[in-house]
Design an enzyme around this catalytic site. Structure first.
Site, PDB file in Angstrom:
ATOM      1  N   ASP A  17      85.061  57.166 -23.770  1.00 39.32           N
ATOM      2  CA  ASP A  17      84.679  57.857 -22.827  1.00 39.32           C
ATOM      3  C   ASP A  17      83.328  58.688 -23.685  1.00 39.32           C
ATOM      4  O   ASP A  17      84.109  59.013 -24.565  1.00 39.32           O
ATOM      5  CB  ASP A  17      85.651  58.994 -22.420  1.00 39.32           C
ATOM      6  CG  ASP A  17      84.810  60.291 -21.623  1.00 39.32           C
ATOM      7  OD1 ASP A  17      83.531  59.812 -20.274  1.00 39.32           O
ATOM      8  OD2 ASP A  17      84.155  61.401 -22.120  1.00 39.32           O
TER       9      ASP A  17
ATOM     10  N   GLU B 264      81.451  53.580 -23.173  1.00 40.74           N
ATOM     11  CA  GLU B 264      80.149  54.082 -22.083  1.00 40.74           C
ATOM     12  C   GLU B 264      79.587  55.031 -22.775  1.00 40.74           C
ATOM     13  O   GLU B 264      79.810  55.929 -23.568  1.00 40.74           O
ATOM     14  CB  GLU B 264      80.882  55.642 -21.049  1.00 40.74           C
ATOM     15  CG  GLU B 264      80.348  56.461 -20.213  1.00 40.74           C
ATOM     16  CD  GLU B 264      80.862  57.199 -19.679  1.00 40.74           C
ATOM     17  OE1 GLU B 264      80.178  58.306 -18.369  1.00 40.74           O
ATOM     18  OE2 GLU B 264      80.821  58.223 -20.698  1.00 40.74           O
TER      19      GLU B 264
HETATM   20  C1  NOJ Z   1      82.765  60.379 -18.825  1.00 38.40           C
HETATM   21  C2  NOJ Z   1      83.561  60.515 -17.166  1.00 38.40           C
HETATM   22  O1  NOJ Z   1      83.196  59.127 -16.655  1.00 38.40           O
HETATM   23  C3  NOJ Z   1      83.238  62.177 -16.613  1.00 38.40           C
HETATM   24  O2  NOJ Z   1      83.950  61.469 -15.398  1.00 38.40           O
HETATM   25  C4  NOJ Z   1      83.383  62.567 -17.677  1.00 38.40           C
HETATM   26  O3  NOJ Z   1      83.567  63.623 -16.588  1.00 38.40           O
HETATM   27  C5  NOJ Z   1      82.670  62.818 -18.678  1.00 38.40           C
HETATM   28  N1  NOJ Z   1      82.817  61.749 -19.300  1.00 38.40           N
HETATM   29  C6  NOJ Z   1      83.950  63.503 -19.604  1.00 38.40           C
HETATM   30  O4  NOJ Z   1      84.963  63.576 -20.353  1.00 38.40           O
END
Ligand code: NOJ
Length: 544
Positions: free
Chosen positions: A207, A268
């Site tokens: 993440d 991500e």
């Molecule tokens: C990206 C995640 O996909 C999202 O759902 C989340 O709110 C943020 N990162 C913070 O962790």
């Protein structure tokens, strides 16, 4: 199962709270996921990405982790996770666990300890605690904004009830940022990785990776608190994508490589441009990153062309490639994005959303995406043609963005509404009893997984066939790709000499090339066999 499976994989994203509820509390869980794994296996996916399952106060749907080595009771137990992994493996599915390195929950023992500890203590060094500015330290220590709106700082209250230091949170205040220049933080995460790898997961979805590459001196960023949080638009910024992130990724890759077969790392990563993105794909860093381009492209041939070209022509240093996706638990569902109009009542300038048109376009986009070289990811419900639920009652919204911005339209809850499985059952079979945590629209009765499995031409059957062909056709497994010019409003490309994919965005019905055989189409062709607007076709063509 091939060792380099990630290079051409189809991932299926499971948002656990909304996939299937096995214990009747209205929230999805591991038992529910296990009971419905057949759906994902039948779709033909190679792997599931499971959203965070750790103990969490759920202030951001589990992206606020209180214990990185446990399972939230709402989802089940460690045994359930082990059983899920075993069942998934028996079904030929790998399991990627979503892990959250940038921040913990404010209920994590480290943060609770830091709050109790003295200023400047080792416990506070694991996070970013700083004195405020201005009279009495009443202003945030710097100008960094939170991705969810407002300043990235919240003030603590001391044991005497007086305001104390501030702590940094690039997301919600309940998600304090870890200090990745702290060796204890780094060492602890390696243990966490090994813990889950030893339990059998096949890799991770990581993440908000660039957030751990922040400048630990916390210099000003020159961004207003209420500016759009936009890492893809910031040329250089101290709060994101600094070089230190790569030291950490190299360590994680070492851990991944210490297992046989190697564990896969999907990141991500939203950064400013392909050069910055490419640094994450070096041979000793991530196996893939999610390519946000398609999920941001409006329904138009030039927009899709630019999104695809930007990724295909990227300066990737080795064999690793970005993963395509159109949809996720953070994005407005494609059916809605591509449907003209607005939710609710029509106005002179904007008619009620045409969801049927949105669905046709979303099917076309999905077929287009699955014809592209490299890994692709399908978000749960995309294979059913679900749309964004835009009229959820305000009091049920849980996305912290709503509380931070006061803007219900920004809520991501609308793409997180529980899946419809069976029309005859309450909550369409999502939950074994109780109501689901978010209500499903009555119109989803016609979109259930059960009915779509039976119905030729359904979005489920289309997706399944596309995934099957993607595996069967050697052209689609390769890297060959060549654009074809068939006119404005049309996107066409060949994969090898015998396969072509054509999408008619908004041109007149398109005559298909002679002697081509239709392998799959996202919707009906016209009576003359032409490709109508809002439709994609896969063709087997004679070479040339
Ligand atoms: C990206 C995640 O996909 C999202 O759902 C989340 O709110 C943020 N990162 C913070 O962790």
């Amino acid at each position: 199962m091939s060792d380099q499976w990630w290079g051409h994989a189809v991932l299926y994203q499971v948002y656990l709270r909304s996939f299937a509820d096995g214990n009747g509390d209205g929230y999805g869980d591991l038992a529910g996921l296990r009971s419905r794994l057949g759906h994902i296996r039948d779709l033909g996916a190679d792997a599931i990405w499971v959203s965070p399952w750790f103990p969490s106060p759920m202030r951001d749907g589990g992206y606020d982790v209180a214990d990185y080595q446990g399972i939230d009771p709402m989802f089940g137990t460690l045994d359930d996770a082990a059983r899920l992994i075993a069942d998934a493996h028996s079904a030929g599915l790998r399991v990627l666990l979503d892990i959250v390195p940038n921040h913990t929950s404010d209920r994590h023992p480290w943060f609770l300890e830091a709050l109790e500890a003295a200023e400047g203590s080792a416990a506070r060094q694991r996070y970013y605690f700083r004195d405020g500015k201005g009279p009495g330290g009443s202003l945030p220590p710097n100008d960094w904004p939170s991705a969810f709106g407002g300043p990235a700082w919240s003030r603590t209250t001391g044991p005497d009830g007086r305001p104390g230091q501030w702590y940094l949170h690039l997301f919600a205040p309940e998600q304090p940022d870890l200090n990745w220049s702290c060796s204890e933080v780094r060492a602890d995460f390696e243990k966490v990785f090994r813990f889950w790898c030893d339990l059998g997961v096949d890799g991770f979805r990581l993440d908000a990776v660039p957030a751990i590459g922040k400048d630990a001196r916390l210099p000003p960023a020159g961004i207003e608190f209420n500016d759009v949080f936009s890492p893809s638009g910031w040329p250089e910024t101290p709060l994101w994508d600094g070089d230190t992130v790569h030291e950490v990724l190299r360590r994680w890759r070492d851990v991944a490589r210490s297992y046989k077969p190697e564990k896969a790392l999907f990141g991500e990563v939203i950064v400013n441009g392909p050069e910055r993105l490419a640094r994450y794909l070096r041979d000793d860093e991530l196996h893939s990153v999610f390519a946000f381009e398609l999920s941001r492209a409006p329904w138009s041939a030039p927009a899709f062309h630019a999104a695809i070209e930007g990724i295909l022509d990227g300066p990737w240093p080795g064999r690793a490639r970005p993963t395509w996706f159109l949809s996720s638990h953070d994005e407005v569902r494609p059916v809605t994005r591509y449907a003209p109009g607005t939710a609710g009542t029509s106005t002179a300038s904007s008619p009620v959303r045409d969801l049927a048109l949105g669905q046709a376009r979303a099917r076309a986009a999905l077929l287009l995406m699955l014809a592209l070289p490299g890994p692709a990811c399908i978000y749960q419900g995309e294979e059913l043609g679900l749309w964004q639920v835009e009229d959820l009652p305000l009091e049920l919204l849980q996305d912290p963005i709503v509380a931070r911005t006061g803007d219900a339209r920004k809520s991501r809850d609308g793409c997180r509404v529980p899946l419809p499985w069976d029309a005859g059952a309450p909550t369409y079979g999502f939950s074994t009893s109780g109501p689901s945590w978010l209500p499903q629209p009555p119109a989803w009765a016609s979109l259930t997984a059960a009915s779509q499995r039976r119905t030729p031409g359904s979005t489920f059957r289309l997706t399944k066939r596309a995934v099957e062909l993607r595996r069967e056709l050697p052209e689609l497994a390769g890297t060959g790709f060549e654009w074809q010019q068939l006119g404005a409003g049309v996107l066409a490309f060949r994969r090898g000499p015998r396969f072509a994919c054509l999408t008619n965005f908004d041109a007149a019905p398109l005559e298909l090339p002679g002697r081509a055989r239709v392998l799959l189409a996202s919707g009906p062709l016209s009576e003359e066999g032409h490709l109508p607007p809002g439709t994609t076709v896969w063709l087997a063509c004679p070479p040339g």
